[in-house]
Design an enzyme around this catalytic site. Structure first.
Site, PDB file in Angstrom:
ATOM      1  N   HIS A 185       0.861  -1.183   0.000  1.00 32.61           N
ATOM      2  CA  HIS A 185       0.000   0.000   0.000  1.00 32.61           C
ATOM      3  C   HIS A 185       0.904   1.242   0.000  1.00 32.61           C
ATOM      4  O   HIS A 185       2.011   1.197   0.553  1.00 32.61           O
ATOM      5  CB  HIS A 185      -0.890  -0.029   1.253  1.00 32.61           C
ATOM      6  CG  HIS A 185      -1.876   1.084   1.320  1.00 32.61           C
ATOM      7  ND1 HIS A 185      -1.548   2.326   1.808  1.00 32.61           N
ATOM      8  CD2 HIS A 185      -3.171   1.148   0.935  1.00 32.61           C
ATOM      9  CE1 HIS A 185      -2.605   3.114   1.717  1.00 32.61           C
ATOM     10  NE2 HIS A 185      -3.599   2.428   1.197  1.00 32.61           N
ATOM     11  N   PRO A 186       0.448   2.357  -0.584  1.00 35.78           N
ATOM     12  CA  PRO A 186       1.336   3.531  -0.704  1.00 35.78           C
ATOM     13  C   PRO A 186       1.922   4.075   0.602  1.00 35.78           C
ATOM     14  O   PRO A 186       2.973   4.715   0.573  1.00 35.78           O
ATOM     15  CB  PRO A 186       0.435   4.578  -1.365  1.00 35.78           C
ATOM     16  CG  PRO A 186      -0.566   3.774  -2.123  1.00 35.78           C
ATOM     17  CD  PRO A 186      -0.806   2.534  -1.327  1.00 35.78           C
ATOM     18  N   VAL A 187       1.288   3.822   1.736  1.00 36.57           N
ATOM     19  CA  VAL A 187       1.888   4.324   2.984  1.00 36.57           C
ATOM     20  C   VAL A 187       3.022   3.420   3.485  1.00 36.57           C
ATOM     21  O   VAL A 187       3.772   3.812   4.370  1.00 36.57           O
ATOM     22  CB  VAL A 187       0.863   4.500   4.142  1.00 36.57           C
ATOM     23  CG1 VAL A 187      -0.180   5.519   3.778  1.00 36.57           C
ATOM     24  CG2 VAL A 187       0.239   3.177   4.545  1.00 36.57           C
ATOM     25  N   LYS A 188       3.157   2.224   2.920  1.00 39.20           N
ATOM     26  CA  LYS A 188       4.148   1.270   3.429  1.00 39.20           C
ATOM     27  C   LYS A 188       5.529   1.570   2.833  1.00 39.20           C
ATOM     28  O   LYS A 188       5.723   2.583   2.180  1.00 39.20           O
ATOM     29  CB  LYS A 188       3.678  -0.163   3.138  1.00 39.20           C
ATOM     30  CG  LYS A 188       2.258  -0.464   3.658  1.00 39.20           C
ATOM     31  CD  LYS A 188       2.175  -0.597   5.164  1.00 39.20           C
ATOM     32  CE  LYS A 188       0.762  -0.508   5.710  1.00 39.20           C
ATOM     33  NZ  LYS A 188      -0.130  -1.616   5.421  1.00 39.20           N
ATOM     34  N   ILE A 189       6.491   0.672   3.049  1.00 39.72           N
ATOM     35  CA  ILE A 189       7.891   0.966   2.694  1.00 39.72           C
ATOM     36  C   ILE A 189       8.096   1.085   1.185  1.00 39.72           C
ATOM     37  O   ILE A 189       8.750   1.996   0.705  1.00 39.72           O
ATOM     38  CB  ILE A 189       8.823  -0.132   3.257  1.00 39.72           C
ATOM     39  CG1 ILE A 189       8.516  -0.402   4.718  1.00 39.72           C
ATOM     40  CG2 ILE A 189      10.284   0.192   2.991  1.00 39.72           C
ATOM     41  CD1 ILE A 189       9.225   0.436   5.708  1.00 39.72           C
TER      42      ILE A 189
END
Ligand SMILES: *Cc1c(COP(=O)(O)O)cnc(C)c1O
Length: 384
Positions: A185-189
């Site tokens: 997901h875009p918030v992850k690394i």
């Protein structure tokens, strides 16, 4: 506004996606296995199965391990709801293990005590899902030892932890678990827009995960159960789903994976800097275990007792610093209360939650933005 997390997209990432759009395959083409092989190689694991998100990877992990009605699955209350929902999708029951107040990860002591009770009640879990909160690995060797003693399977929810290391090995290598799951997901690394991956060293589990990802259908005549009707034949052997990742997503994921070392270097640098900036503030950062290296998906802090978290949170939000809170304990969600869970059942997770704030942490956060966050936090604490 400074968000708590955001993706970093390079021209190379964009070009990788454009190349797929010009190619013959938007899905079920070569980009997905290429991404899978690259992640498997980086994590030193035999098999990696890409799916449309980590929630689906957790669901398939439970299903592949045979989690079914009547079974129990345990996870950490300090996680995103997906860590628990995956067991409910399989018709199983969920329970939680309280966290350690310093690492904010599942407490091995609490797990060990709960297993002892469960053994007496003949209600041992089929699977336990430790969550590497904020990117710091759980105490996997101890959890694995308990899994041997009590006979349960282990799924690592490593949604926060691609690039983390535990005892010198990459998270996802599967030394102490059956399956590990990453989120893109875009918030992850690293990101593929939406995306997830399940990693395992077990050939049979890998086969089941692949099959369930795509309807339980095989086109391999060697696996057919009915006589082959012709070259067109495919046979459905299991009740699977369509949880496939597209080649568009996989190309982005592969391109991002090339940048992972750079992402990790900056995240670790920022985390260290926060530690230095906060040396004299009334707050507690996540304790880091000596035998692990976090991927630093999040920078969670816990305000000292007596400080008003809501006040500090609102103060920062008003100044355009989009802090967040991870996590509202899963068992206190309305849906879980209807299943019978009550506030007070996992006091460490609840106490942590009541004082927690996640500060901005992402690759493109600059030193001067970080300084602003720190000075805003310091003011917020004075007024809380
Ligand atoms: C993000 C996240 C998930 C779900 O990931 P998706 O890819 O959004 O489905 C699961 N568990 C944890 C701990 C997460 O942070």
């Amino acid at each position: 506004m400074i968000p708590y997390a955001r993706q970093s997209i390079s021209e190379a990432d964009i070009q990788a996606v454009v190349d797929v759009l010009h190619s013959d395959w938007l899905t079920q083409g070569p980009a997905v296995p290429r991404f899978e092989e690259a992640v498997a190689e980086r994590c030193n694991v035999s098999y990696a199965i890409a799916v449309c998100n980590a929630t689906s990877a957790l669901h398939l992990a439970c299903a592949a391990l045979g989690v079914a009605p009547g079974d129990w699955v345990w996870t950490s209350p300090n996680s995103f709801v997906a860590s628990a929902n995956c067991a409910l999708y399989c018709g199983a029951n969920v329970d939680f293990v309280d966290i350690d107040p310093f690492t904010f990860n599942m407490s091995v002591k609490a797990l060990s005590e709960k297993l002892e009770d469960a053994k007496r009640l003949e209600r041992l879990p089929k699977a336990v899902i430790p969550v590497h909160f904020a990117g710091q690995p759980c105490e996997m060797a101890a959890i694995h030892a308990l899994s041997q003693e009590y006979g349960f399977r282990v799924i690592e929810d490593a949604s926060h932890a691609i690039g983390a290391q535990y005892q010198g090995e990459p998270v996802g290598c599967g030394r102490y678990s059956d399956i590990a799951v990453f989120s893109f997901h875009p918030v992850k690394i690293i990101t593929s827009g939406e995306g997830g991956m399940a990693l395992t060293n077990d050939a049979q589990l890998a086969h089941t995960l692949r099959s369930l990802r795509s309807h339980g259908i095989t086109r391999n005549p060697a696996l057919f159960e009915n006589p082959q009707q012709g070259a067109w034949d495919y046979q459905q052997l299991l009740l699977g789903y369509n949880l496939r990742m597209t080649d568009i997503q996989a190309a982005l994921g592969y391109s991002q994976l090339q940048r992972l070392p750079e992402f990790l270097r900056r995240r670790r640098q920022l985390a260290k800097r926060y530690g230095e900036l906060f040396a004299n503030l009334p707050l507690q950062s996540q304790r880091q275990n000596d035998d692990s290296l976090s991927a630093w998906h999040l920078y969670p802090i816990r305000l000292a007792e007596g400080l008003d978290r809501k006040k500090a949170f609102d103060f920062m939000r008003k100044r355009e610093i989009a802090v967040n809170v991870h996590y509202i304990p899963i068992h206190t969600q309305p849906y879980y209360r209807k299943l019978g869970f009550m506030p007070g059942s996992f006091p460490q997770a609840e106490k942590y939650y009541s004082s927690a704030i996640s500060l901005p942490l992402y690759y493109e956060l600059t030193d001067s933005q970080q300084d602003m966050v720190a000075s805003c936090l310091s003011q917020a604490l004075e007024q809380s």
